[in-house]
Design a protein around this motif. Structure first.
Motif, short mmCIF file in Angstrom:
data_model
loop_
_atom_site.label_atom_id
_atom_site.label_comp_id
_atom_site.label_asym_id
_atom_site.label_seq_id
_atom_site.Cartn_x
_atom_site.Cartn_y
_atom_site.Cartn_z
N GLU A 89 0.85 -1.20 0.00
CA GLU A 89 0.00 0.00 0.00
C GLU A 89 0.89 1.25 0.00
N ASP A 90 0.26 2.42 -0.16
CA ASP A 90 1.00 3.69 -0.15
C ASP A 90 1.28 4.09 1.30
N PHE A 93 -0.24 7.47 2.46
CA PHE A 93 -1.65 7.41 2.77
C PHE A 93 -1.87 6.78 4.14
N LEU A 133 -9.00 0.62 3.40
CA LEU A 133 -8.14 1.12 2.33
C LEU A 133 -8.90 1.25 1.01
N GLN A 139 -5.33 5.98 -3.06
CA GLN A 139 -4.46 6.27 -1.92
C GLN A 139 -3.42 7.32 -2.30
N VAL A 390 -9.13 11.02 4.14
CA VAL A 390 -8.79 9.59 4.24
C VAL A 390 -10.01 8.72 4.44
#
Length: 410
Positions: A89-90, A93, A133, A139, A390
């Motif tokens: 994932e990022d 983020f 997510l 993201q 977010v």
């Protein structure tokens, strides 16, 4: 959370760079901050090694926001919980997400302790924490948006703090002028390097000729009969460059009887901190009170009013502290106070100067309060923006930063 991060405690790397976790900034290099007063332990082997992408949680302050994804390699407190990433994932983020208000509230819910503000979170609570997510591309868009917008808001917050400090500096400079030359008329040399000029019609007088000086003491703390009585007892913590109206501590008649140096000083007396964290700060008694040994009390003898001298001490505090003895925390003695020379206009002029200073201080206070309130609103908006972004409350690809700071624009 357990599917994204793996708990690791890797110690024994004393030569790595020191890192810190800040409530407002996440994981930062300790050397990058001038407001980190936590001392590094002599044995650096106890610190944990982390790297780019690692999650760090201050277990006792997670609920306040002391959580972050590191962008640095270095060592961090051995008391923190550290997690190595095992995801694609990022990280940016995840940093914004896990530092948002919604997650801070969850950290508080999961934390345990005997007192409301002395609680901590453990690994068992963190590892099962749900992490919601969006797709990876989204993201990245959210992280790009928040990187740019929070940086812009941070600049505005910094500008407000800078403006607030400039207001204080401007007021202090006004006090210097008012208590030396008034900015009008002819001036003459004082022969004092840090106060070179004064109005030519004024006299330069030693404080010892204008005031008697004395101090107080601290009764034996183990004797409960000395405290919580009817008499105010001023400590240096009560000195805030203003009126002393309600000192925090009091003493009894027994303390006054057993300690002759605990005398009651009249309202209007000037009090200056001689040592301690508030060295050089001053205050004017508005109530009868005695003081501890770290306070110097100036009682008027006639030529100079305590209110005028109060302004002069505030205006020249930095210069007076340079004359003080001591190392990291300078001390001001009564002998030093008495030896200081103060420009003395007539009592009528002193009263006029006090009035002008009062008006200037009221105006400066209003301006400073505006700047601090502006910074508070920007900080609140920053956090609300993070949480909204977010959690998908708006589409960042169409959002305009122009309205992010509505009502608090520069």
């Amino acid at each position: 959370m357990w599917s994204l991060f793996e708990r690791i405690k890797d110690v024994g790397h004393p030569d790595e760079e020191m890192l810190s976790v800040y409530r407002d900034f996440g994981v930062v290099k300790k050397s990058s901050r001038g407001d980190n007063f936590n001392k590094t332990a002599e044995n650096r082997d106890i610190y944990q090694l982390i790297d780019d992408g690692w999650l760090v949680v201050n277990r006792m302050k997670a609920w306040q926001g002391s959580v972050g994804i590191s962008a640095h390699r270095g060592i961090i407190s051995g008391h923190y919980i550290c997690f190595r990433p095992r995801h694609d994932e990022d990280s940016r983020f995840l940093n914004w997400l896990l530092r948002s208000d919604i997650y801070a509230a969850e950290y508080r819910r999961l934390s345990r302790g005997v007192r409301p503000n002395q609680i901590e979170i453990d690994n068992d609570g963190l590892r099962v924490l749900p992490v919601h997510l969006p797709p990876l591309e989204e993201q990245r868009r959210i992280a790009d948006f928040l990187d740019a917008e929070t940086a812009r808001i941070d600049r505005l917050i910094a500008a407000s703090h800078k403006q607030s400090n400039l207001i204080i500096e401007r007021f202090t400079e006004s006090l210097r002028v008012l208590t030396t030359t008034t900015g009008l008329g002819e001036v003459t040399s004082t022969g004092i390097s840090w106060m070179p000029e004064m109005a030519s019609a004024w006299q330069l007088m030693k404080i010892g000729r204008c005031f008697t000086t004395s101090s107080g003491t601290t009764p034996r703390s183990s004797d409960v009969t000395y405290f919580d009585g009817p008499h105010f007892w001023v400590n240096t913590g009560d000195l805030r460059d203003g009126a002393i109206e309600q000192p925090k501590k009091t003493v009894t008649d027994t303390a006054l009887a057993d300690y002759p140096t605990l005398r009651i000083y009249a309202p209007g007396s000037l009090v200056v901190a001689m040592y301690g964290a508030t060295t050089g700060r001053a205050g004017i008694l508005k109530v009868p009170a005695c003081v501890n040994q770290a306070c110097c009390v100036l009682s008027e003898l006639g030529p100079v009013s305590s209110r005028y001298a109060f302004l002069w001490f505030r205006a020249h505090r930095e210069e007076i502290l340079k004359l003080a003895s001591g190392g990291g925390q300078p001390n001001i003695s009564q002998d030093l106070v008495r030896s200081l020379r103060i420009p003395a206009p007539s009592r009528h002029e002193q009263d006029e100067i006090v009035g002008q200073a009062s008006s200037l201080e009221s105006m400066s206070s209003r301006q400073q309060q505006f700047q601090m309130r502006r910074a508070e609103l920007l900080t609140e908006r920053r956090q609300a923006l993070i949480t909204a972004a977010v959690t998908g409350q708006f589409d960042v690809s169409t959002a305009s930063g122009r309205n992010v700071t509505d009502g608090v624009s520069a």
